[in-house]
Motif scaffolding. Sequence first.
Motif, PDB file in Angstrom:
ATOM      1  N   UNK A 174       0.830  -1.211   0.000  1.00  0.00           N
ATOM      2  CA  UNK A 174       0.000   0.000   0.000  1.00  0.00           C
ATOM      3  C   UNK A 174       0.865   1.261   0.000  1.00  0.00           C
ATOM      4  N   UNK A 175       1.995   1.207   0.690  1.00  0.00           N
ATOM      5  CA  UNK A 175       2.888   2.367   0.749  1.00  0.00           C
ATOM      6  C   UNK A 175       3.443   2.705  -0.640  1.00  0.00           C
ATOM      7  N   UNK A 176       3.821   1.673  -1.398  1.00  0.00           N
ATOM      8  CA  UNK A 176       4.303   1.913  -2.764  1.00  0.00           C
ATOM      9  C   UNK A 176       3.179   2.438  -3.651  1.00  0.00           C
ATOM     10  N   UNK A 177       1.989   1.888  -3.455  1.00  0.00           N
ATOM     11  CA  UNK A 177       0.844   2.239  -4.290  1.00  0.00           C
ATOM     12  C   UNK A 177       0.319   3.637  -3.986  1.00  0.00           C
ATOM     13  N   UNK A 178       0.394   4.075  -2.750  1.00  0.00           N
ATOM     14  CA  UNK A 178      -0.221   5.336  -2.337  1.00  0.00           C
ATOM     15  C   UNK A 178       0.381   6.550  -3.039  1.00  0.00           C
ATOM     16  N   UNK A 179       1.632   6.461  -3.412  1.00  0.00           N
ATOM     17  CA  UNK A 179       2.307   7.577  -4.073  1.00  0.00           C
ATOM     18  C   UNK A 179       1.980   7.673  -5.563  1.00  0.00           C
ATOM     19  N   UNK A 180       1.322   6.669  -6.101  1.00  0.00           N
ATOM     20  CA  UNK A 180       1.037   6.618  -7.534  1.00  0.00           C
ATOM     21  C   UNK A 180      -0.262   7.351  -7.871  1.00  0.00           C
ATOM     22  N   UNK A 181      -0.419   7.736  -9.133  1.00  0.00           N
ATOM     23  CA  UNK A 181      -1.642   8.432  -9.551  1.00  0.00           C
ATOM     24  C   UNK A 181      -2.864   7.503  -9.477  1.00  0.00           C
ATOM     25  N   UNK A 182      -4.062   8.093  -9.438  1.00  0.00           N
ATOM     26  CA  UNK A 182      -5.293   7.293  -9.360  1.00  0.00           C
ATOM     27  C   UNK A 182      -5.419   6.258 -10.477  1.00  0.00           C
ATOM     28  N   UNK A 183      -4.951   6.579 -11.662  1.00  0.00           N
ATOM     29  CA  UNK A 183      -5.054   5.615 -12.761  1.00  0.00           C
ATOM     30  C   UNK A 183      -4.251   4.352 -12.461  1.00  0.00           C
ATOM     31  N   UNK A 232      -1.399   2.730 -20.348  1.00  0.00           N
ATOM     32  CA  UNK A 232       0.038   2.561 -20.594  1.00  0.00           C
ATOM     33  C   UNK A 232       0.849   3.346 -19.566  1.00  0.00           C
ATOM     34  N   UNK A 233       0.445   4.576 -19.289  1.00  0.00           N
ATOM     35  CA  UNK A 233       1.126   5.397 -18.284  1.00  0.00           C
ATOM     36  C   UNK A 233       1.049   4.720 -16.911  1.00  0.00           C
ATOM     37  N   UNK A 234      -0.138   4.232 -16.551  1.00  0.00           N
ATOM     38  CA  UNK A 234      -0.320   3.573 -15.259  1.00  0.00           C
ATOM     39  C   UNK A 234       0.562   2.333 -15.155  1.00  0.00           C
ATOM     40  N   UNK A 235       0.615   1.534 -16.204  1.00  0.00           N
ATOM     41  CA  UNK A 235       1.458   0.338 -16.200  1.00  0.00           C
ATOM     42  C   UNK A 235       2.933   0.700 -16.058  1.00  0.00           C
ATOM     43  N   UNK A 236       3.358   1.744 -16.746  1.00  0.00           N
ATOM     44  CA  UNK A 236       4.751   2.186 -16.621  1.00  0.00           C
ATOM     45  C   UNK A 236       5.075   2.581 -15.186  1.00  0.00           C
ATOM     46  N   UNK A 237       4.178   3.315 -14.567  1.00  0.00           N
ATOM     47  CA  UNK A 237       4.400   3.741 -13.175  1.00  0.00           C
ATOM     48  C   UNK A 237       4.430   2.537 -12.235  1.00  0.00           C
ATOM     49  N   UNK A 238       3.518   1.590 -12.430  1.00  0.00           N
ATOM     50  CA  UNK A 238       3.488   0.383 -11.593  1.00  0.00           C
ATOM     51  C   UNK A 238       4.744  -0.461 -11.798  1.00  0.00           C
ATOM     52  N   UNK A 239       5.235  -0.519 -13.028  1.00  0.00           N
ATOM     53  CA  UNK A 239       6.470  -1.260 -13.302  1.00  0.00           C
ATOM     54  C   UNK A 239       7.670  -0.592 -12.645  1.00  0.00           C
ATOM     55  N   UNK A 240       7.696   0.749 -12.648  1.00  0.00           N
ATOM     56  CA  UNK A 240       8.808   1.501 -12.041  1.00  0.00           C
ATOM     57  C   UNK A 240       8.985   1.164 -10.568  1.00  0.00           C
ATOM     58  N   UNK A 241       7.889   0.948  -9.856  1.00  0.00           N
ATOM     59  CA  UNK A 241       7.977   0.650  -8.422  1.00  0.00           C
ATOM     60  C   UNK A 241       7.943  -0.847  -8.147  1.00  0.00           C
TER      61      UNK A 241
END
Length: 91
Positions: free
Chosen positions: A21-30, A61-70
Motif C-alpha cells: 500500500x505504501x508503494x501504491x499510495x504515491x502513484x496516480x489514481x489511474x 500505458x502510463x499507469x502500467x509504466x508507473x506500476x512497473x517503475x515501483x
Amino acid sequence: MSTRVDSPGGSEGVLSEDEYRERLIELPPSAKLVAKVLETDAPLSQGRLAEESLLPDRTVRYALNRLEEVGLVGSRYSFRDARKQVYFLRR
C-alpha cells in the motif's frame, strides 16, 4: 497478506500489505485503478485493462509504466497470442 515483488533495484522480495500500500499510495489514481483491476482479474492485456478500467489506452500505458517503475507489475507474452503482452501484479 503479502505480495511478492521485484524491487526497482532488481532484487526479489515479499512485501507486506502495508509495504504494498505504501508503494501504491504515491502513484496516480489511474495506476491504483489498474492495480485494483489486476488484483481481481489477471493477467490482462493493455487493451483488456482499458476495457475493464474504462480508462483510455494512453492512460493505461502510463499507469502500467508507473506500476512497473515501483516493481508492482510484471509482464510476459500471452500464451494465447504471442504478439501481445499481458500484465500481472507481482506476488
